[in-house]
Design a protein around this motif. Structure first.
Motif, PDB file in Angstrom:
ATOM      1  N   GLU A 175       0.742  -1.203  -0.208  1.00 22.96           N
ATOM      2  CA  GLU A 175       0.005   0.058   0.135  1.00 22.96           C
ATOM      3  C   GLU A 175       0.887   1.427   0.069  1.00 22.96           C
ATOM      4  O   GLU A 175       0.590   2.153  -0.702  1.00 22.96           O
ATOM      5  CB  GLU A 175      -0.798  -0.047   1.217  1.00 22.96           C
ATOM      6  CG  GLU A 175      -2.111  -0.988   1.273  1.00 22.96           C
ATOM      7  CD  GLU A 175      -3.262  -0.552   0.277  1.00 22.96           C
ATOM      8  OE1 GLU A 175      -3.303   0.567  -0.256  1.00 22.96           O
ATOM      9  OE2 GLU A 175      -4.201  -1.219   0.258  1.00 22.96           O
ATOM     10  N   LYS A 176       1.893   1.142   0.794  1.00 14.38           N
ATOM     11  CA  LYS A 176       2.715   2.195   0.839  1.00 14.38           C
ATOM     12  C   LYS A 176       3.852   2.770  -0.285  1.00 14.38           C
ATOM     13  O   LYS A 176       3.915   3.662  -0.398  1.00 14.38           O
ATOM     14  CB  LYS A 176       3.662   2.202   2.156  1.00 14.38           C
ATOM     15  CG  LYS A 176       3.011   2.311   3.351  1.00 14.38           C
ATOM     16  CD  LYS A 176       3.633   2.287   4.768  1.00 14.38           C
ATOM     17  CE  LYS A 176       2.760   2.502   5.860  1.00 14.38           C
ATOM     18  NZ  LYS A 176       3.456   3.061   6.924  1.00 14.38           N
ATOM     19  N   VAL A 177       4.126   1.643  -1.085  1.00  9.95           N
ATOM     20  CA  VAL A 177       4.884   1.870  -2.164  1.00  9.95           C
ATOM     21  C   VAL A 177       4.123   1.805  -3.536  1.00  9.95           C
ATOM     22  O   VAL A 177       4.572   2.028  -4.648  1.00  9.95           O
ATOM     23  CB  VAL A 177       6.060   0.904  -2.145  1.00  9.95           C
ATOM     24  CG1 VAL A 177       6.795   0.826  -0.988  1.00  9.95           C
ATOM     25  CG2 VAL A 177       5.560  -0.574  -2.531  1.00  9.95           C
ATOM     26  N   SER A 178       2.713   1.728  -3.458  1.00 13.07           N
ATOM     27  CA  SER A 178       1.904   1.483  -4.715  1.00 13.07           C
ATOM     28  C   SER A 178       2.007   2.859  -5.640  1.00 13.07           C
ATOM     29  O   SER A 178       1.683   2.960  -6.671  1.00 13.07           O
ATOM     30  CB  SER A 178       0.433   1.421  -4.362  1.00 13.07           C
ATOM     31  OG  SER A 178       0.002   2.423  -3.562  1.00 13.07           O
ATOM     32  N   PHE A 179       2.744   3.969  -5.236  1.00 16.33           N
ATOM     33  CA  PHE A 179       2.736   5.101  -6.064  1.00 16.33           C
ATOM     34  C   PHE A 179       3.783   5.235  -7.104  1.00 16.33           C
ATOM     35  O   PHE A 179       3.675   5.762  -7.948  1.00 16.33           O
ATOM     36  CB  PHE A 179       3.091   6.312  -5.222  1.00 16.33           C
ATOM     37  CG  PHE A 179       4.439   6.608  -4.521  1.00 16.33           C
ATOM     38  CD1 PHE A 179       5.493   6.609  -5.072  1.00 16.33           C
ATOM     39  CD2 PHE A 179       4.834   5.745  -3.107  1.00 16.33           C
ATOM     40  CE1 PHE A 179       6.874   6.799  -4.448  1.00 16.33           C
ATOM     41  CE2 PHE A 179       5.784   5.661  -2.605  1.00 16.33           C
ATOM     42  CZ  PHE A 179       6.938   6.188  -3.318  1.00 16.33           C
ATOM     43  N   GLU A 180       4.650   3.902  -7.032  1.00 14.65           N
ATOM     44  CA  GLU A 180       5.618   3.825  -8.015  1.00 14.65           C
ATOM     45  C   GLU A 180       5.889   2.382  -8.482  1.00 14.65           C
ATOM     46  O   GLU A 180       5.887   1.515  -7.599  1.00 14.65           O
ATOM     47  CB  GLU A 180       6.980   4.310  -7.208  1.00 14.65           C
ATOM     48  CG  GLU A 180       8.229   4.758  -8.176  1.00 14.65           C
ATOM     49  CD  GLU A 180       8.811   3.688  -8.875  1.00 14.65           C
ATOM     50  OE1 GLU A 180       8.977   3.617  -9.966  1.00 14.65           O
ATOM     51  OE2 GLU A 180       9.561   2.991  -8.363  1.00 14.65           O
ATOM     52  N   SER A 181       5.637   2.075  -9.674  1.00 11.21           N
ATOM     53  CA  SER A 181       5.717   0.760 -10.051  1.00 11.21           C
ATOM     54  C   SER A 181       6.733  -0.217  -9.815  1.00 11.21           C
ATOM     55  O   SER A 181       6.834  -1.368  -9.544  1.00 11.21           O
ATOM     56  CB  SER A 181       5.163   0.771 -11.447  1.00 11.21           C
ATOM     57  OG  SER A 181       6.323   1.452 -12.355  1.00 11.21           O
ATOM     58  N   GLY A 182       8.064   0.497 -10.156  1.00 15.72           N
ATOM     59  CA  GLY A 182       9.083  -0.246  -9.973  1.00 15.72           C
ATOM     60  C   GLY A 182       9.450  -0.904  -8.477  1.00 15.72           C
ATOM     61  O   GLY A 182       9.814  -1.762  -8.058  1.00 15.72           O
TER      62      GLY A 182
END
Length: 69
Positions: A12-19
């Motif tokens: 959820e926390k890293v979902s802003f960036e695909s890589g």
């Protein structure tokens, strides 16, 4: 907190960036049981399927292959 819940939180926390999402998904899968991976897969497709379907398909296909070998 169960490991699967921790993995979901991270995703959820890293979902802003695909890589970053793909990296954390792969890392998270390594720490889960087969049953938890199935649960995570279902959750990921429900939550992120519209934006990261390609990553999910690729990552879970590799995981499925590794488990069946």
């Amino acid at each position: 907190m169960k490991m699967i819940e921790y993995v979901k939180l991270i995703l959820e926390k890293v979902s802003f960036e695909s890589g970053l999402f793909e990296k954390e998904l792969k890392k998270g899968i390594k720490s889960l049981s087969f049953r938890e991976i199935r649960e995570l897969k279902k959750w990921c497709y429900e939550r992120f399927g519209s934006i990261y379907r390609g990553i999910l398909n690729r990552t879970f296909r590799k995981t499925q292959h590794q488990i069946s070998v």
